[in-house]
Design a protein around this motif. Structure first.
Motif, short mmCIF file in Angstrom:
data_model
loop_
_atom_site.label_atom_id
_atom_site.label_comp_id
_atom_site.label_asym_id
_atom_site.label_seq_id
_atom_site.Cartn_x
_atom_site.Cartn_y
_atom_site.Cartn_z
N SER A 13 0.85 -1.21 0.00
CA SER A 13 0.00 0.00 0.00
C SER A 13 0.88 1.25 0.00
N PRO A 14 0.75 2.10 -1.05
CA PRO A 14 1.56 3.32 -1.06
C PRO A 14 1.20 4.25 0.09
N PHE A 15 -0.05 4.13 0.59
CA PHE A 15 -0.47 5.00 1.69
C PHE A 15 0.24 4.61 2.99
N SER A 16 0.37 3.29 3.23
CA SER A 16 1.14 2.85 4.40
C SER A 16 2.60 3.24 4.24
N SER A 17 3.15 3.05 3.03
CA SER A 17 4.57 3.32 2.81
C SER A 17 4.90 4.78 3.09
N LYS A 18 3.99 5.68 2.70
CA LYS A 18 4.22 7.10 2.92
C LYS A 18 4.41 7.40 4.40
N VAL A 19 3.54 6.78 5.23
CA VAL A 19 3.60 7.02 6.67
C VAL A 19 4.91 6.46 7.23
N GLU A 20 5.26 5.24 6.81
CA GLU A 20 6.52 4.64 7.29
C GLU A 20 7.71 5.48 6.86
N LEU A 21 7.66 5.95 5.61
CA LEU A 21 8.77 6.74 5.08
C LEU A 21 8.95 8.02 5.89
N ALA A 22 7.84 8.70 6.21
CA ALA A 22 7.93 9.94 6.98
C ALA A 22 8.55 9.68 8.35
#
Lengths: 197, 197
Positions: A13-22
């Motif tokens: 999920s790109p939405f999960s990845s964004k949060v992890e990346l931040a």
């Protein structure tokens, strides 16, 4: 006493990845809980009763939902290594492109995958229009980090969208992104399996 | 030297009203430019080339678009009289409801007006589900100011949605809101004319 930081996410999920990346960009340690989207946990439903979706950020017992809102929360809570520009006008521009990519652009791209064949050509045209808009916005500028448009879409060709292609390439070459993103072959297989359902 | 603050808006647009309301709540003086949406000015197209929509905020020559993003910009630029809670968690909750009302809820309500008759019942049901969600979120709580759900929708009945009805009533009774909102009879006529086009 340590903080409790948990991310409820789903593989690919790109939405999960964004949060992890931040969180990783800011050096915040967190626990990751993988959700089975076909059999969501009672915790996920409790923490996100309105949308029942990943990602959810749990911080010291309080839940925050919706990836864009989680990113704003992360930015305000852990101020080191800002993920948004500091100038209010630049910040508004960054938010504008996040909204455009997450909203209009993403839904146009999703339509390409989910349209019946007779509507596909029109959907591709609309998606290309959106990407062209992002492409021209990138012209001669450095894009801000934190968005995951670079998921290896077939639509992206270096001839058609040179700025976007270069940005995507630069973005996925950062070690912190490489560590987080699923391997391309596995991700493509995952998306294909999802589309054929 | 005075600041240049201009709002490009359209009569009856809740999105323009939100921006004007935020500026008034903060005591910021501004010029208002009424746009004819059937014949948009070249300035509007120049300031909002992607969406070509109102509202646009022009601040010292720089344009900001998209009402939610303009509100964030106003909040960061003029810090007096905050329109969002200060605690990051409460702020995330406020943003969550703004997004829910502006996104899912508004589009469900718009569907009620624009659906063909055979789909209207389903559309009403979906809109009521959205309003129920907002209703239960308001239970025993004071909602934050700055949103314009209180536009006198037929769906809103005090029996079905007592919290939402009370909030709407309180909201539109504030003198700063009363001054700004168009008279109900004129607004209803405007919406009906729009729907019959």
């Amino acid at each position: 006493m340590g903080e409790e930081v948990k991310v409820f996410g789903a593989w690919g999920s790109p939405f999960s990845s964004k949060v992890e990346l931040a969180l990783r960009l800011k050096g915040v340690l967190y626990d990751y809980i993988e959700e089975d989207l076909n059999n969501k946990s009672s915790l996920l439903l409790q923490y996100n009763p309105v949308y029942k979706k990943v990602p959810v950020l749990l911080h010291n017992g309080k839940s925050i939902t919706e990836s864009i809102i989680i990113l704003e929360y992360i930015e305000e809570t852990w101020k080191a290594y800002p993920i948004l520009p500091q100038d209010p006008n630049d910040k508004a521009m960054a938010r504008f492109w996040v909204n455009f990519i997450d909203g209009k652009c993403s839904s146009a791209i999703r339509k390409v995958a989910f349209s019946p064949e007779e509507e596909r050509e029109k959907a591709v045209e609309e998606a290309c229009e959106c990407l062209k808009t992002v492409e021209s916005a990138l012209n001669g500028k450095k894009f801000f980090g934190g968005d995951t448009i670079g998921m290896g879409l077939e639509l992206l060709s270096s001839e058609k969208f040179p700025n976007l292609f270069k940005w995507t390439d630069d973005f996925v070459s950062c070690s912190i992104v490489t560590e987080l993103l699923p391997p391309r072959d596995k991700l493509v297989a995952h998306i294909k399996a999802h589309l054929s359902k």
